[in-house]
Design a protein around this motif. Structure first.
Motif, PDB file in Angstrom:
ATOM      1  N   ASP A 149      47.123   6.754 -92.283  1.00 19.94           N
ATOM      2  CA  ASP A 149      47.410   7.589 -90.874  1.00 19.94           C
ATOM      3  C   ASP A 149      48.899   7.073 -90.588  1.00 19.94           C
ATOM      4  O   ASP A 149      48.825   6.160 -89.755  1.00 19.94           O
ATOM      5  N   PHE A 151      50.997   8.598 -88.620  1.00 23.99           N
ATOM      6  CA  PHE A 151      51.342   9.024 -87.189  1.00 23.99           C
ATOM      7  C   PHE A 151      50.622   7.977 -86.199  1.00 23.99           C
ATOM      8  O   PHE A 151      51.365   7.244 -85.308  1.00 23.99           O
ATOM      9  N   LYS A 155      53.052   5.210 -84.199  1.00 24.99           N
ATOM     10  CA  LYS A 155      52.744   4.938 -82.755  1.00 24.99           C
ATOM     11  C   LYS A 155      52.413   3.370 -82.561  1.00 24.99           C
ATOM     12  O   LYS A 155      53.021   2.843 -81.527  1.00 24.99           O
ATOM     13  N   PRO A 161      58.245   9.250 -84.733  1.00 26.68           N
ATOM     14  CA  PRO A 161      58.044  10.105 -85.987  1.00 26.68           C
ATOM     15  C   PRO A 161      59.032  10.916 -86.562  1.00 26.68           C
ATOM     16  O   PRO A 161      59.148  10.812 -87.885  1.00 26.68           O
ATOM     17  N   TYR A 192      42.551  11.158 -90.712  1.00 27.12           N
ATOM     18  CA  TYR A 192      43.901  11.502 -90.462  1.00 27.12           C
ATOM     19  C   TYR A 192      44.276  12.699 -91.264  1.00 27.12           C
ATOM     20  O   TYR A 192      44.960  13.528 -90.486  1.00 27.12           O
ATOM     21  N   ARG A 195      42.720  15.637 -89.104  1.00 24.23           N
ATOM     22  CA  ARG A 195      43.517  15.811 -87.766  1.00 24.23           C
ATOM     23  C   ARG A 195      44.916  16.655 -88.273  1.00 24.23           C
ATOM     24  O   ARG A 195      45.100  17.145 -87.362  1.00 24.23           O
ATOM     25  N   PHE A 196      45.492  16.132 -89.155  1.00 28.24           N
ATOM     26  CA  PHE A 196      46.643  16.664 -89.681  1.00 28.24           C
ATOM     27  C   PHE A 196      46.876  18.176 -89.586  1.00 28.24           C
ATOM     28  O   PHE A 196      47.632  18.805 -89.156  1.00 28.24           O
ATOM     29  N   ASP A 199      46.411  19.883 -86.494  1.00 26.78           N
ATOM     30  CA  ASP A 199      47.605  19.390 -85.459  1.00 26.78           C
ATOM     31  C   ASP A 199      48.939  20.086 -85.530  1.00 26.78           C
ATOM     32  O   ASP A 199      49.488  19.699 -86.489  1.00 26.78           O
ATOM     33  N   GLU A 201      51.624  20.222 -83.973  1.00 26.79           N
ATOM     34  CA  GLU A 201      52.734  19.309 -83.567  1.00 26.79           C
ATOM     35  C   GLU A 201      53.020  18.476 -84.771  1.00 26.79           C
ATOM     36  O   GLU A 201      54.295  18.194 -85.066  1.00 26.79           O
ATOM     37  N   GLN A 202      51.971  17.736 -85.445  1.00 25.54           N
ATOM     38  CA  GLN A 202      52.352  16.849 -86.434  1.00 25.54           C
ATOM     39  C   GLN A 202      52.808  17.641 -87.595  1.00 25.54           C
ATOM     40  O   GLN A 202      53.865  17.199 -88.445  1.00 25.54           O
ATOM     41  N   GLN A 203      52.308  18.749 -87.853  1.00 24.56           N
ATOM     42  CA  GLN A 203      52.847  19.733 -88.969  1.00 24.56           C
ATOM     43  C   GLN A 203      54.331  20.048 -88.685  1.00 24.56           C
ATOM     44  O   GLN A 203      54.944  20.092 -89.739  1.00 24.56           O
TER      45      GLN A 203
END
Length: 247
Positions: A149, A151, A155, A161, A192, A195-196, A199, A201-203
């Motif tokens: 994970d 991200f 953090k 990132p 993870y 979630r990716f 998400d 924003e992560q993408q």
């Protein structure tokens, strides 16, 4: 392109099948790019423990790594008209003094591999000490970060990132989406990854950084293999405009 860049054979202590079986299973599942990535300790210690007590590990690893590479290269040639096979290796970075699970010895040469997968980056006992870039610099081959994970790792270590992923892109590093769902892993899916893909924003960060991702099932038994799951994630990644490694 339907890729699976994480698979294990009987060269890994946790693997079961011949490389030929892995390749043929992927072909039947319409996978077009297959990476065979056995564990470094499974490859490197196959003969050391029996025949070479006290031998120089880096030198002995070269012999066993070359033997493995040459075998996978024969598989690559045998099936070249049906599938593209990459010659990979998964690197343990744990330093727990467990004689069964050892990191790659210092000085061991893996530069002739197509790529490596690095595991345990986020573990407190990792020999990387959390410094991915210093660890990968001397390896001499393309490298990906396995089942991590990133991200959460960034953090916890106070990294930005976008800056970090951009640096990964500049260094030719990629991030694995591990999509396993099999008996070896207790049918546990990686949170993870789920979630990716939910998400935006992560993408967006990954997409704008230009860093590549990979899809890998992390298979250990051909009877557990789910090629449709792999292909679904490949399709999802490409539909989001994400770059797939080796595409």
């Amino acid at each position: 392109m339907y890729q699976d860049l994480h698979s294990h054979t009987y060269y890994s202590f946790c693997g079961k099948d011949r490389p030929e079986d892995i390749a043929e299973t992927a072909i039947r599942g319409s996978i077009t790019l297959l990476g065979i990535t056995d564990h470094n300790y499974g490859i490197g210690q196959q003969r050391i423990d029996v025949y070479n007590h006290g031998a120089d590990l880096a030198q002995e690893y070269y012999r066993t790594l070359r033997r493995y590479f040459d075998h996978i290269n024969l598989i690559k040639e045998k099936y070249r008209n049906e599938i593209t096979i990459l010659r990979g290796i998964e690197l343990c970075t744990l330093d727990t003094h467990d004689s069964r699970v050892l990191p790659l010895p210092k000085g061991a040469d893996i530069s002739f591999f197509d790529y490596c997968l690095i595991e345990n980056l986020d573990h407190p006992d990792s020999v990387t000490k959390g410094d991915l870039f210093a660890y990968t610099e001397p390896l001499g081959c393309k490298a990906g970060i396995a089942h991590t994970d990133l991200f959460a790792f960034l953090k916890a270590n106070h990294h930005d990132p976008m800056t970090y992923f951009t640096k990964m892109k500049e260094r030719g590093l990629f991030w694995e989406m591990n999509v396993n769902s099999d008996s070896t892993h207790g049918y546990r899916e990686h949170e993870y990854v789920k979630r990716f893909f939910e998400d935006a924003e992560q993408q967006d960060i990954v997409r704008r950084s230009g860093v590549e991702i990979s899809i890998g099932f992390d298979g250990h038994k051909v009877e557990d293999y789910l090629p449709d799951r792999v292909k679904d994630y490949c399709d999802r990644a490409e539909s989001l405009g994400l770059r797939l490694a080796f595409s």
